[in-house]
Write a protein that holds these residues in place. Structure first.
Motif, PDB file in Angstrom:
ATOM      1  N   GLY A 280      -0.348  -3.859  -5.550  1.00 32.21           N
ATOM      2  CA  GLY A 280      -0.124  -5.267  -5.841  1.00 32.21           C
ATOM      3  C   GLY A 280       0.588  -5.418  -7.175  1.00 32.21           C
ATOM      4  N   GLY A 281       1.597  -6.278  -7.199  1.00 35.73           N
ATOM      5  CA  GLY A 281       2.340  -6.476  -8.436  1.00 35.73           C
ATOM      6  C   GLY A 281       3.833  -6.468  -8.186  1.00 35.73           C
ATOM      7  N   PHE A 282       4.598  -6.329  -9.256  1.00 38.83           N
ATOM      8  CA  PHE A 282       6.046  -6.496  -9.144  1.00 38.83           C
ATOM      9  C   PHE A 282       6.786  -5.255  -8.682  1.00 38.83           C
ATOM     10  N   ASP A 283       6.108  -4.118  -8.492  1.00 40.02           N
ATOM     11  CA  ASP A 283       6.779  -2.905  -8.028  1.00 40.02           C
ATOM     12  C   ASP A 283       6.255  -2.397  -6.697  1.00 40.02           C
ATOM     13  N   ARG A 284       4.971  -2.576  -6.396  1.00 38.99           N
ATOM     14  CA  ARG A 284       4.383  -2.072  -5.152  1.00 38.99           C
ATOM     15  C   ARG A 284       3.561  -3.162  -4.490  1.00 38.99           C
ATOM     16  N   LEU A 285       3.791  -3.354  -3.201  1.00 45.26           N
ATOM     17  CA  LEU A 285       3.124  -4.405  -2.436  1.00 45.26           C
ATOM     18  C   LEU A 285       3.311  -5.746  -3.149  1.00 45.26           C
ATOM     19  N   ARG A 286       4.585  -6.119  -3.280  1.00 43.36           N
ATOM     20  CA  ARG A 286       4.982  -7.235  -4.131  1.00 43.36           C
ATOM     21  C   ARG A 286       4.575  -8.605  -3.609  1.00 43.36           C
ATOM     22  N   GLY A 287       4.018  -8.688  -2.403  1.00 40.93           N
ATOM     23  CA  GLY A 287       3.551  -9.965  -1.890  1.00 40.93           C
ATOM     24  C   GLY A 287       2.178 -10.351  -2.387  1.00 40.93           C
ATOM     25  N   TYR A 288       1.578  -9.521  -3.253  1.00 39.08           N
ATOM     26  CA  TYR A 288       0.221  -9.771  -3.729  1.00 39.08           C
ATOM     27  C   TYR A 288       0.182  -9.722  -5.254  1.00 39.08           C
ATOM     28  N   ASP A 289      -0.908 -10.264  -5.809  1.00 37.19           N
ATOM     29  CA  ASP A 289      -1.055 -10.309  -7.257  1.00 37.19           C
ATOM     30  C   ASP A 289      -1.162  -8.905  -7.843  1.00 37.19           C
ATOM     31  N   SER A 290      -0.929  -8.809  -9.139  1.00 32.63           N
ATOM     32  CA  SER A 290      -0.977  -7.524  -9.825  1.00 32.63           C
ATOM     33  C   SER A 290      -2.367  -6.906  -9.733  1.00 32.63           C
ATOM     34  N   LYS A 291      -2.406  -5.628  -9.284  1.00 36.23           N
ATOM     35  CA  LYS A 291      -3.646  -4.867  -9.162  1.00 36.23           C
ATOM     36  C   LYS A 291      -4.693  -5.610  -8.321  1.00 36.23           C
ATOM     37  N   GLN A 292      -4.233  -6.264  -7.252  1.00 36.91           N
ATOM     38  CA  GLN A 292      -5.170  -7.005  -6.411  1.00 36.91           C
ATOM     39  C   GLN A 292      -6.085  -6.074  -5.622  1.00 36.91           C
ATOM     40  N   PHE A 293      -5.592  -4.871  -5.276  1.00 37.01           N
ATOM     41  CA  PHE A 293      -6.379  -3.927  -4.492  1.00 37.01           C
ATOM     42  C   PHE A 293      -6.599  -2.651  -5.301  1.00 37.01           C
ATOM     43  N   THR A 294      -7.844  -2.257  -5.449  1.00 43.37           N
ATOM     44  CA  THR A 294      -8.194  -1.053  -6.206  1.00 43.37           C
ATOM     45  C   THR A 294      -9.177  -0.212  -5.407  1.00 43.37           C
ATOM     46  N   GLY A 295      -9.167   1.102  -5.669  1.00 41.84           N
ATOM     47  CA  GLY A 295     -10.088   1.982  -4.962  1.00 41.84           C
ATOM     48  C   GLY A 295      -9.799   3.434  -5.274  1.00 41.84           C
ATOM     49  N   ARG A 296     -10.241   4.315  -4.372  1.00 40.09           N
ATOM     50  CA  ARG A 296     -10.089   5.754  -4.597  1.00 40.09           C
ATOM     51  C   ARG A 296      -8.636   6.204  -4.402  1.00 40.09           C
ATOM     52  N   SER A 297      -8.040   5.822  -3.282  1.00 43.13           N
ATOM     53  CA  SER A 297      -6.722   6.341  -2.937  1.00 43.13           C
ATOM     54  C   SER A 297      -5.844   5.211  -2.418  1.00 43.13           C
ATOM     55  N   ALA A 298      -4.554   5.462  -2.379  1.00 41.88           N
ATOM     56  CA  ALA A 298      -3.608   4.442  -1.931  1.00 41.88           C
ATOM     57  C   ALA A 298      -2.374   5.103  -1.344  1.00 41.88           C
ATOM     58  N   VAL A 299      -1.729   4.366  -0.456  1.00 48.99           N
ATOM     59  CA  VAL A 299      -0.428   4.753   0.058  1.00 48.99           C
ATOM     60  C   VAL A 299       0.412   3.485   0.159  1.00 48.99           C
ATOM     61  N   ASN A 300       1.700   3.608  -0.137  1.00 42.61           N
ATOM     62  CA  ASN A 300       2.585   2.459  -0.047  1.00 42.61           C
ATOM     63  C   ASN A 300       3.972   2.925   0.373  1.00 42.61           C
ATOM     64  N   TYR A 301       4.525   2.244   1.381  1.00 42.10           N
ATOM     65  CA  TYR A 301       5.864   2.537   1.868  1.00 42.10           C
ATOM     66  C   TYR A 301       6.749   1.324   1.607  1.00 42.10           C
ATOM     67  N   ALA A 302       7.937   1.563   1.090  1.00 40.60           N
ATOM     68  CA  ALA A 302       8.868   0.478   0.807  1.00 40.60           C
ATOM     69  C   ALA A 302      10.242   0.829   1.372  1.00 40.60           C
ATOM     70  N   LEU A 303      10.865  -0.150   1.992  1.00 43.34           N
ATOM     71  CA  LEU A 303      12.201   0.006   2.539  1.00 43.34           C
ATOM     72  C   LEU A 303      13.028  -1.208   2.122  1.00 43.34           C
ATOM     73  N   GLU A 304      14.199  -0.957   1.565  1.00 44.68           N
ATOM     74  CA  GLU A 304      15.096  -2.033   1.166  1.00 44.68           C
ATOM     75  C   GLU A 304      16.487  -1.784   1.732  1.00 44.68           C
TER      76      GLU A 304
END
Length: 456
Positions: free
Chosen positions: A346-370
């Motif tokens: 969450g934030g301006f670089d990853r998962l940009r549709g959500y607030d900054s650091k909206q999701f936290t936990g042990r692990s994460a994955v994020n895919y981005a295509l532009e």
């Protein structure tokens, strides 16, 4: 829908961009000074990357390895004279109310390649922040090394925070939004070693120059490879939840291979980065370990009569906290980082549709295509304000992201119930600085981000 009031901020940025660009310095994340974005500084900092023009970097390397007679004295003095620019900042948000402040930047801050940045803000509801950064300094006879330091302090009367649910709740994607008086800050020292191969063979200062060689996938021949060590200390104290861990300190060790043909408008190559973070034990909070890996790649689809370039830009981010379920024998506490220092999306670089650091936990994955398009038609250069500066290109982009945060590190858990975000963006280069505006929808909310630099 959350639309930030960034018009005044953009105007201030445009007023200053000419002077800043003459320094060939790119301020990233410093334009994002609004709530909740303003709080992102407390955990990520306002990174300043310096991308020297090729000729200037070559002259710096020549000065370090050859005699000063190769340049005339007046030219050298002009090149090394400090250049200062101050930027007024005024904006308003629901939580911060009207905010006033200023940012100041110094190019050639003691050394040709060095940059110093300072930011100070104060709001009508008695929130405030201060930030100081000193970047890309060198010590005598250490041509392959760069040293940087950052210090941040902030106080928020109505800070917005997202906290993970209770441990018995299995999905880390479920977070609780609270508003609280908060105090945040960090201190960081960046020690960077540029390997003397490919783009780094002429020294660390020369590696900051724009890349003009053809891109290959051999790190011995292409790109800049570096190793960074970053000791850090972070804190976050929330008045509403004073029982939470409020401090994190330790170090980050990063291996980076920047093999892009351009940092501002990449069309080929990519960038690889692996970061390992070790958190120290503090009082009753045990030590912890976290790693993050990020890979970007760019593929040019060619040009035509309408568009100068079509580029597919991709980015994959994956992170984990291996000590998440380990228990410290002395305290019987889990070896987990505080939520503000651990894995997040969450934030301006990853998962940009959500607030900054909206999701936290042990692990994460994020895919981005532009899908990035650079049209040949360029009307900005003739518009008021824009016509005062060099605007060589603008860019349209469509973006799609999918990511997830989980308290388990497994393929199934990371790809179950993934959050998605999609949107559109307009970006343009003004005097060597990329200004990015992203409108992104995620879930039931939308975000409008005004930032400097490409997201990847």
């Amino acid at each position: 829908m959350q639309l930030y009031k960034s018009v005044v901020l953009i105007y201030c940025l445009l007023l200053s961009v000419n002077s800043v660009a003459q320094a060939s310095s790119v301020i990233s994340q410093s334009s994002d000074i609004e709530t909740p974005n303003i709080q992102t500084l407390a955990s990520e900092g306002a990174t300043v990357s310096v991308e020297l023009p090729h000729d200037e970097a070559a002259r710096d390397t020549e000065d370090a390895n050859q005699t000063a007679q190769k340049q005339s004295e007046p030219q050298s003095n002009h090149q090394y004279d400090p250049e200062f620019v101050a930027v007024p900042i005024v904006f308003s948000t629901e939580t911060l109310s009207t905010t006033f402040g200023a940012a100041g930047l110094v190019k050639h801050a003691g050394q040709a390649q060095a940059v110093a940045l300072g930011i100070g803000l104060y709001s009508a509801n008695d929130s405030w922040l201060t930030y100081a950064g000193f970047y890309n300094y060198q010590l005598p006879k250490l041509d392959q090394w760069l040293f940087s330091a950052e210090v941040f302090r902030g106080h928020y009367e109505q800070g917005i925070y997202y906290l993970p649910q209770a441990p018995q709740v299995p999905k880390a994607n479920d977070s609780e939004r609270i508003i609280s008086v908060g105090d945040e800050g960090f201190s960081k020292l960046h020690i960077k070693y540029v390997l003397p191969i490919a783009g780094g063979k002429n020294g660390a200062a020369a590696s900051l120059a724009r890349k003009k060689n053809a891109v290959s996938w051999n790190p011995l021949e292409s790109g800049v490879t570096s190793i960074s060590l970053t000791p850090f200390n972070k804190y976050r104290e929330l008045e509403a939840l004073d029982y939470l861990p409020d401090e994190a300190r330790g170090f980050e060790l990063s291996l980076n291979w920047d093999n892009r043909d351009s940092a501002n408008n990449s069309s080929q190559g990519g960038e690889s980065n692996l970061t390992i973070t070790r958190g120290s034990d503090i009082n009753d909070d045990p030590n912890w370990l976290m790693w993050e890996f990020e890979q970007s790649a760019f593929l040019s689809l060619g040009s035509n009569a309408w568009f100068e370039d079509h580029v597919l830009a991709t980015n994959v981010y994956i992170a984990d906290t291996p000590t998440w379920n380990d228990i410290d024998n002395s305290t019987q506490e889990f070896k987990r980082p505080p939520s503000f220092a651990g894995v997040s999306l969450g934030g301006f670089d990853r998962l940009r549709g959500y607030d900054s650091k909206q999701f936290t936990g042990r692990s994460a994955v994020n895919y981005a295509l532009e899908y990035r398009i650079t049209p040949r038609w360029q009307p900005l250069q003739n518009l008021p304000v824009f016509n005062l500066y060099n605007v060589p290109w603008w860019q349209w982009a469509l973006l799609l992201e999918a990511g997830n945060v989980s308290d388990e590190f497994s393929f199934d858990s990371l790809h179950e119930d993934m959050k998605t975000a999609y949107g559109a963006s307009i970006r343009f280069e003004v005097e060597s600085i990329v200004i990015r505006t992203d409108f992104v929808t995620g879930g039931d909310e939308s975000q409008f981000w005004v930032m400097v630099n490409q997201p990847f």
